[in-house]
Structures are given as structure tokens and as C-alpha cells.
Enzyme design. Structure first.
Site, PDB file in Angstrom:
ATOM      1  N   PRO A 266       0.790  -1.223   0.000  1.00  0.00           N
ATOM      2  CA  PRO A 266       0.000   0.000   0.000  1.00  0.00           C
ATOM      3  C   PRO A 266       0.825   1.277   0.000  1.00  0.00           C
ATOM      4  O   PRO A 266       0.810   2.046   0.942  1.00  0.00           O
ATOM      5  CB  PRO A 266      -0.839  -0.138   1.279  1.00  0.00           C
ATOM      6  CG  PRO A 266      -0.046  -1.027   2.166  1.00  0.00           C
ATOM      7  CD  PRO A 266       0.767  -1.902   1.297  1.00  0.00           C
ATOM      8  N   GLU A 267       1.587   1.485  -1.046  1.00  0.00           N
ATOM      9  CA  GLU A 267       2.247   2.781  -1.207  1.00  0.00           C
ATOM     10  C   GLU A 267       1.409   3.605  -2.183  1.00  0.00           C
ATOM     11  O   GLU A 267       0.358   3.164  -2.640  1.00  0.00           O
ATOM     12  CB  GLU A 267       3.693   2.594  -1.681  1.00  0.00           C
ATOM     13  CG  GLU A 267       4.496   1.795  -0.658  1.00  0.00           C
ATOM     14  CD  GLU A 267       5.994   1.697  -0.966  1.00  0.00           C
ATOM     15  OE1 GLU A 267       6.534   2.642  -1.544  1.00  0.00           O
ATOM     16  OE2 GLU A 267       6.597   0.673  -0.613  1.00  0.00           O
TER      17      GLU A 267
ATOM     18  N   LYS B 226      -0.676   8.462   0.149  1.00  0.00           N
ATOM     19  CA  LYS B 226      -1.190   7.139   0.521  1.00  0.00           C
ATOM     20  C   LYS B 226      -2.613   7.201   1.061  1.00  0.00           C
ATOM     21  O   LYS B 226      -3.106   6.225   1.617  1.00  0.00           O
ATOM     22  CB  LYS B 226      -0.266   6.509   1.579  1.00  0.00           C
ATOM     23  CG  LYS B 226       1.156   6.292   1.093  1.00  0.00           C
ATOM     24  CD  LYS B 226       2.082   5.876   2.212  1.00  0.00           C
ATOM     25  CE  LYS B 226       3.524   5.834   1.745  1.00  0.00           C
ATOM     26  NZ  LYS B 226       4.470   5.633   2.868  1.00  0.00           N
TER      27      LYS B 226
ATOM     28  N   ASN C 123       8.637   2.401   1.775  1.00  0.00           N
ATOM     29  CA  ASN C 123       9.974   1.818   1.908  1.00  0.00           C
ATOM     30  C   ASN C 123      10.459   1.130   0.632  1.00  0.00           C
ATOM     31  O   ASN C 123      11.646   1.190   0.307  1.00  0.00           O
ATOM     32  CB  ASN C 123       9.988   0.823   3.066  1.00  0.00           C
ATOM     33  CG  ASN C 123      11.378   0.641   3.629  1.00  0.00           C
ATOM     34  OD1 ASN C 123      12.249   1.507   3.478  1.00  0.00           O
ATOM     35  ND2 ASN C 123      11.615  -0.493   4.241  1.00  0.00           N
TER      36      ASN C 123
ATOM     37  N   ARG D 158      13.546   2.955   9.327  1.00  0.00           N
ATOM     38  CA  ARG D 158      13.069   1.821   8.523  1.00  0.00           C
ATOM     39  C   ARG D 158      14.255   1.128   7.869  1.00  0.00           C
ATOM     40  O   ARG D 158      15.322   1.722   7.707  1.00  0.00           O
ATOM     41  CB  ARG D 158      12.093   2.306   7.429  1.00  0.00           C
ATOM     42  CG  ARG D 158      10.953   3.164   7.933  1.00  0.00           C
ATOM     43  CD  ARG D 158       9.892   2.395   8.667  1.00  0.00           C
ATOM     44  NE  ARG D 158       9.282   1.381   7.823  1.00  0.00           N
ATOM     45  CZ  ARG D 158       8.366   1.624   6.878  1.00  0.00           C
ATOM     46  NH1 ARG D 158       7.959   2.849   6.679  1.00  0.00           N
ATOM     47  NH2 ARG D 158       7.857   0.648   6.170  1.00  0.00           N
TER      48      ARG D 158
END
Length: 246
Positions: free
Chosen positions: A2-3, A50, A160, A236
Site C-alpha cells: 500500500p504505497e 497514501k 519503503n 526503517r
DNA sequence: CCCTCATGATTAC
DNA sequence: TAATCCTGAGGGG
């Protein structure tokens, strides 16, 4: 994944299927109050970074954020057989969509929508986004470029996986800072590749091999074979080719 | 079966 | 920087 590219894909699909129509809205799971929206006309479905926003006639907007675990499933027409745990269900007698395990699904009034929008930086998938503003925000961000790209107030929609692949394509080590020219090149790469990703429904960093990644979650660089460096940047996991990203 | 980790973001410390 | 949200996939036992 889900980007931002996926949210734009969902927005395009749901807008095409539902906008301009009177929709049914429900929450089989019960954690969303569908009452104010059920039976109203859906004016538009749009993605900003997003975030997904449903503009509903005579009601507040609905704001959805998938977080890491959320997903949409198409589930035929109304009345559908929604999957277990469906928090938000929207559809017509021609098409319906079920939202599962989002991090956010809430009603948002006009001020709330405005506050959300002002909290976000330019979105590479927004045709009206300003390249100059995008460069300015990266240059103005504190910390290394790898941290800046994940901040939604810098650019909206990068996650990410995109961070890893875009920085690889630019040949930039996430742990350092970039100048304006490099920021502009990163922006151009983001605009191009996120659009490919929105069309394909997945991260696409090599159009010749859409299912492959260069460094993200890989042991070795797909281009040169060097061992991928795994580190933490901006809180991250970052994946870097130590040979090609300097 | 249990443990860990994840493409995210906020909150508290 | 760590804990939290509390789902789902994957690996080890």
C-alpha cells in the site's frame, strides 16, 4: 503493497465504477458508522499520497489510510458477500469494494480534509504537483535523503519499497544528503516509475522486468551482484548497493 | 503451533 | 528511539 501508486490505482478503479452514482455503504465489522453515507451520491474518489478520499454529496468525506496491513477487495455487486472483517463496504448493483484492516477509516469534514492536504508534500502522481516545490522540500528536510523520502510532508506517497528502488536508480546512498539537481532527478524518477506502478498495480523499478527489484529485500544487487547492505535509515530498513549507490 | 517481521504513522518517552 | 496498532505471511520447532 500500500504505497502511493496503489492508492491511485484504487482511486481510479473505484472512481470509474462508482462516481456519479448513488451508493450503498455499510460496515459489516461495525467499526465505521456508515449511516451518514449510505444512499448518497458519490461525487469522486481521489488519492493523495497514501490517502484515499471519497467525496460524498450531503455528507462529510470518507478518509481511508491502509497502513501496512490494509487492502481493498472487489466483491461483485450489491448486495455483496463481504470478506470477514470488512470495515467499509461501498458499492452499487454493478460493483462493490470491501476495505479490510485499514489503519484509518473515518469521516472527515471540510476542515479535516484541508488539514490533511496541507500536511502532505507534493505527490509524484499528481499532475499539478510542482517539481520546484518537491526539490525545495527535499533540500529543506533535516537528515539524510533516505529519511526525507519517507516523510509524507516532503513527498506524499513514497514508502519503503519505492525509497529503496528510487535511490538505487538515482545511484544515491540513502544515508547522505542530496543537492537540488539530485533531488530533481529523484523526483523525475518517482513521477515516471510510480505511474508505471499505478498502471501495473505493483512496484515497477525495471519496466523490462516488472516483477523484479534492484535491491529491495534482496541479498545481492540485481545489476552488479554485490551484497546488498541492510541498514536502518529514518527508522526503517534500507537496502543499498554499496557499489552503485554512493 | 509459536515466533518474528512487514510496502505505515502516531504517540510517548 | 521505542511502543503501539493488532493483520497476515512465512519460518522454525
Amino acid at each position: 503493497m500500500p504505497e502511493g501508486h496503489l492508492l491511485h490505482r484504487h482511486a481510479r478503479e473505484q472512481h470509474a465504477a462508482l462516481a456519479g452514482r448513488t451508493v450503498r455503504v455499510a460496515s459489516p465489522q461495525g467499526r465505521f458508522d456508515a449511516g451518514p453515507f449510505d444512499g448518497h451520491r458519490l461525487d469522486a474518489v481521489t488519492a493523495v499520497g497514501k490517502n484515499l478520499l471519497y467525496a460524498v454529496d450531503g455528507a462529510p468525506a470518507v478518509h481511508v489510510h491502509l497502513g501496512m496491513r490494509g487492502l481493498f477487495l472487489g466483491c461483485g455487486a450489491w448486495p455483496p458477500a463481504p470478506p470477514r472483517g470488512t470495515r467499509f463496504l461501498i458499492g452499487t448493483d454493478a460493483a462493490a469494494f470491501a476495505l479490510i484492516a485499514p489503519s484509518t477509516c473515518e469521516a472527515l469534514d471540510e476542515a479535516g480534509v484541508a488539514a490533511l492536504l496541507t500536511s502532505l508534500g507534493p505527490d509524484p502522481l499528481d499532475p499539478a504537483a510542482s517539481r520546484e516545490e518537491a526539490v525545495r522540500r527535499v533540500e529543506g528536510a533535516r537528515g539524510p535523503v533516505g529519511a526525507a523520502l519517507l516523510e509524507q510532508s516532503v513527498w506524499a506517497g513514497i514508502g519503503n519499497a519505492w525509497r529503496a528502488e528510487l535511490l538505487f536508480l538515482a545511484g544515491v546512498d540513502p544515508a547522505r544528503r542530496v543537492d537540488g539537481a539530485e533531488a530533481g532527478r529523484l523526483w523525475d524518477l518517482a513521477v515516471h516509475h510510480l505511474e508505471l506502478g499505478a498502471a501495473a498495480g505493483q512496484v515497477v523499478s525495471d519496466p523490462a522486468a516488472p516483477d523484479e527489484r534492484w535491491v529491495y529485500e534482496r541479498d545481492t544487487c540485481r545489476r552488479c551482484g554485490a551484497a546488498v547492505r541492510v541498514s536502518s535509515v529514518g527508522g526503517r530498513t534500507a537496502y543499498t548497493c554499496p557499489v552503485e549507490q554512493t
